[in-house]
Enzyme design. Structure first.
Site, PDB file in Angstrom:
ATOM      1  N   GLY A  12       0.776  -1.235   0.000  1.00 23.57           N
ATOM      2  CA  GLY A  12       0.000   0.000   0.000  1.00 23.57           C
ATOM      3  C   GLY A  12       0.804   1.280   0.000  1.00 23.57           C
ATOM      4  O   GLY A  12       0.285   2.335   0.366  1.00 23.57           O
ATOM      5  N   HIS A 103       0.925   1.017 -13.907  1.00 22.28           N
ATOM      6  CA  HIS A 103       1.742  -0.154 -14.231  1.00 22.28           C
ATOM      7  C   HIS A 103       3.210   0.255 -14.180  1.00 22.28           C
ATOM      8  O   HIS A 103       3.577   1.319 -14.688  1.00 22.28           O
ATOM      9  CB  HIS A 103       1.377  -0.677 -15.625  1.00 22.28           C
ATOM     10  CG  HIS A 103       2.067  -1.956 -15.956  1.00 22.28           C
ATOM     11  ND1 HIS A 103       1.668  -3.160 -15.414  1.00 22.28           N
ATOM     12  CD2 HIS A 103       3.140  -2.221 -16.735  1.00 22.28           C
ATOM     13  CE1 HIS A 103       2.478  -4.113 -15.862  1.00 22.28           C
ATOM     14  NE2 HIS A 103       3.373  -3.572 -16.655  1.00 22.28           N
TER      15      HIS A 103
END
Length: 189
Positions: A12, A103
């Site tokens: 995270g 990405h």
């Protein structure tokens, strides 16, 4: 104020960077963090910012459970920040052009199923690339094939390990991802 939800599966760090950015900037607000991993560190990170977390399993993602929770929150943007499951088409269809992903490579290279995290950086290293980067893109029904929103690149000629490449990519993500999200939230996309 525009609202967003974050989806993350693990550590995270990107999600925390986004939460911190929007807490300070006031350009939007994170109204929920969704994770498929009850042990994900992103849960602790969300608690620091007093943001509700929603933990779900694959069945709840594919049936209407997660969709119903999202519809209650009415986010203006759904941000995949290290979310490792394929995002379901029924949610994408319910929030057209409002689901984005980051990405850790310059798509269309090094994308697709199984290409995430260190796997991407190892492939980049093995192919002796001189540069790599990040791609922020809309999510569609295929892994990493949605329309590109933003790309940034970085030279990696001096990198000798996938971990060194990962560090450079994390720096790009921290710098650019919250800004791209803010631009999307303030535009009429």
């Amino acid at each position: 104020m525009k609202k967003m939800v974050l989806f993350a599966s693990g550590n995270g760090s990107n999600a925390e960077n986004i939460m911190a950015h929007f807490e300070k900037s006031g350009q939007g607000t994170v109204v929920g963090v969704f994770t498929n991993n009850s042990n994900a560190k992103v849960i602790e990170r969300a608690k620091k910012f007093q943001i509700p977390t929603y933990i779900f399993n694959k069945t709840e993602l594919s049936d209407d459970t997660v969709l119903n929770q999202l519809q209650e929150l009415q986010p203006d943007l759904i941000v995949l920040a290290g979310f490792l499951l394929k995002f379901p088409i029924h949610i994408i269809n319910a929030f057209p052009n409002k689901v984005i992903n980051i990405h850790p490579a310059l798509l269309p290279n090094y994308g697709g199923k199984g290409m995430y995290g260190i796997h991407v950086h190892q492939a980049v290293l093995e192919n002796k690339e001189k540069e790599t980067g990040i791609t922020v893109h809309y999510v569609n029904e295929h892994f990493d094939e949605g329309e590109f929103i933003f790309q940034a690149n970085i030279n990696i000629e001096n990198c000798s390990s996938a971990e060194e490449i990962a560090q450079k990519i994390h720096e790009l993500e921290r710098e650019h991802f919250p800004k791209v999200i803010a631009t999307l939230l303030t535009s009429n996309f």
